[in-house]
Enzyme design. Structure first.
Site, PDB file in Angstrom:
ATOM      1  N   HIS A 138      19.891 -26.438  10.158  1.00  0.00           N
ATOM      2  CA  HIS A 138      18.748 -27.337   9.986  1.00  0.00           C
ATOM      3  C   HIS A 138      19.043 -28.730  10.524  1.00  0.00           C
ATOM      4  O   HIS A 138      20.207 -29.092  10.806  1.00  0.00           O
ATOM      5  CB  HIS A 138      18.365 -27.424   8.505  1.00  0.00           C
ATOM      6  CG  HIS A 138      19.451 -27.914   7.604  1.00  0.00           C
ATOM      7  ND1 HIS A 138      19.800 -29.249   7.483  1.00  0.00           N
ATOM      8  CD2 HIS A 138      20.280 -27.245   6.755  1.00  0.00           C
ATOM      9  CE1 HIS A 138      20.771 -29.386   6.597  1.00  0.00           C
ATOM     10  NE2 HIS A 138      21.094 -28.176   6.148  1.00  0.00           N
ATOM     11  N   CYS A 146      25.965 -25.446   5.056  1.00  0.00           N
ATOM     12  CA  CYS A 146      24.977 -25.304   6.128  1.00  0.00           C
ATOM     13  C   CYS A 146      25.508 -25.904   7.429  1.00  0.00           C
ATOM     14  O   CYS A 146      26.451 -26.711   7.434  1.00  0.00           O
ATOM     15  CB  CYS A 146      23.684 -26.011   5.746  1.00  0.00           C
ATOM     16  SG  CYS A 146      22.800 -25.229   4.367  1.00  0.00           S
TER      17      CYS A 146
END
Length: 411
Positions: free
Chosen positions: A340, A358
């Protein structure tokens, strides 16, 4: 009633064995005609009302036998349904259930036998109609009906991908059953994958309620795929019978293969075999190490709320976070790893790993990457000693193909 001048003999043969006992239809059997006697008392043979089973005096007349017998009850859906003539040919046969759904069938080469294909459902009444023609040229109507047994449990399928979806080159076909499958081989025999170009692949049972399919290598870009789930009437074991069949068609998009090197803090994106972009990234810090392995994009969100409570970190913990508007988020594990946009870590992207697992990048790179990918595109992560585990996302590609094939019930 068929005119005796055509010499027709229509015979229904009950071919089922239930609980070790021959099952024959005794309701509405033929009664003696004027000046005659009732036809054969051979076990397993029955005749429709008013129809003689006495062999015709005319050897050129069609002589039709139907299995299951007319009026048969509790017929197992996987038992053969056939129409046979010993003289002449079968002209046409239609088999329909009480909802009007038709079961396809096929004639043999000399058109003396018609056999229904798979698709007979449990708990339904079927009507069979058609015609035969003897060598005397006389046309003979065919009519019969039977009822199938009721299933203790019905088997139905939910499927990834969706019908009509365009997906990435690493997407595994996933079939989720609503009830456990005991006879995996019987069910797998009813599954078929058709492709617009030759593709080698294999089914792999994840458990008794899920079976997946993946190719040996990534799907070729642009491939058209049809999945045939021909499980109506299949005996899945333990009283579970297939209640329906499905057909899913989907397409493979362009090839987008991304490689994340956690140690070098970079992600390379290759599109249709050509390097498209190298992106500075940050990944998981100590204690939150990003997993290495082949991941597959599962979900895409233009905006996603990320709350650390979903991964077991509670408010008050120094590691707790709750970000309501994470941009360009793409899920790659069930446990919560995403790729992201992460403007808050811009100073570390390309040089250090500071995330909770992440892969983060700039908003501009995140948006560009989001616009290139599809659900099912692969992300290959290297550079850590924490590895993917089976079931934490779409992990099919982490098994060598030869080992993956061993998960087939037919291997």
């Amino acid at each position: 009633m068929v005119s005796r001048k055509h010499g027709l003999a229509v015979v229904g043969i009950a071919a089922m064995l239930l609980a070790g006992t021959a099952c024959s239809d005794t309701e509405g059997g033929a009664k003696p005609g004027p000046g005659g006697t009732q036809s054969s008392s051979t076990p397993g043979v029955s005749t429709p009302p008013g129809t003689s089973a006495t062999p015709s005096d005319n050897p050129a007349a069609a002589n039709v036998a139907v299995v299951p017998a007319n009026g048969a009850k509790a017929v197992a859906p996987d038992k053969p349904v056939t129409v046979t003539t010993s003289v002449g040919t079968i002209k046409s046969v239609t088999l329909k259930d009480d909802d009007g759904d038709t079961v396809d069938g096929a004639l043999n080469a000399d058109k003396t036998q018609w056999t229904a294909g798979p698709g007979v459902k449990p708990g339904a009444t079927y009507t069979l109609t058609g015609s035969a023609e003897g060598t005397d040229g006389a046309n003979v109507p065919i009519s019969s009906s039977f009822t199938t047994l009721k299933a203790t449990r019905n088997l139905k399928a939910s499927v990834v991908p969706l019908n009509g979806e365009t997906v990435g080159v690493a997407l595994p076909i996933q079939i989720y059953w609503n009830n456990p499958v005991t006879d995996r081989a019987a069910v797998e025999k009813r599954l078929e994958v058709k492709t617009s170009v030759p593709v080698e692949g294999s089914w792999h049972w994840v458990n008794n309620k899920q079976v997946n399919y993946r190719p040996k290598a990534y799907w070729p870009a642009g491939t058209k795929v049809t999945v045939l789930i021909k499980t109506a009437g299949v005996n899945a074991g333990n009283g579970t019978w297939g209640a329906a069949s499905r057909e899913i068609k989907f397409a493979i998009g362009k090839s987008v293969v991304s490689k994340v090197d956690v140690a070098k803090h970079t992600m390379t994106v290759t599109i249709n075999g050509k390097l498209a972009r190298t992106i500075p990234i940050t990944a998981g810090k100590d204690g939150f190490t990003t997993r290495s392995g082949v991941k597959v994009i599962m979900e895409k969100f233009a905006t996603k709320r990320m709350d650390a409570r979903t991964v077991g970190i509670q408010p008050g913990d120094p590691e707790y976070y709750d970000i309501h508007d994470v941009k360009w988020a793409q899920r790659v594990t069930s446990s919560g790893e995403f790729i992201h946009g992460a403007p808050w870590s811009s100073g570390s992207q390309g040089s250090a790993n500071v995330s909770h697992g992440c892969v983060g990048m700039s908003l501009a790179n995140g948006q560009w990457f989001f616009n290139q990918t599809l659900r099912g595109d692969p992300v290959v992560v290297t550079g850590t000693k924490r590895y993917m585990t089976a079931g934490n996302g779409w992990t099919d590609w982490n098994l060598p193909y030869e080992k993956y094939k061993q998960g087939s019930a037919l291997s």
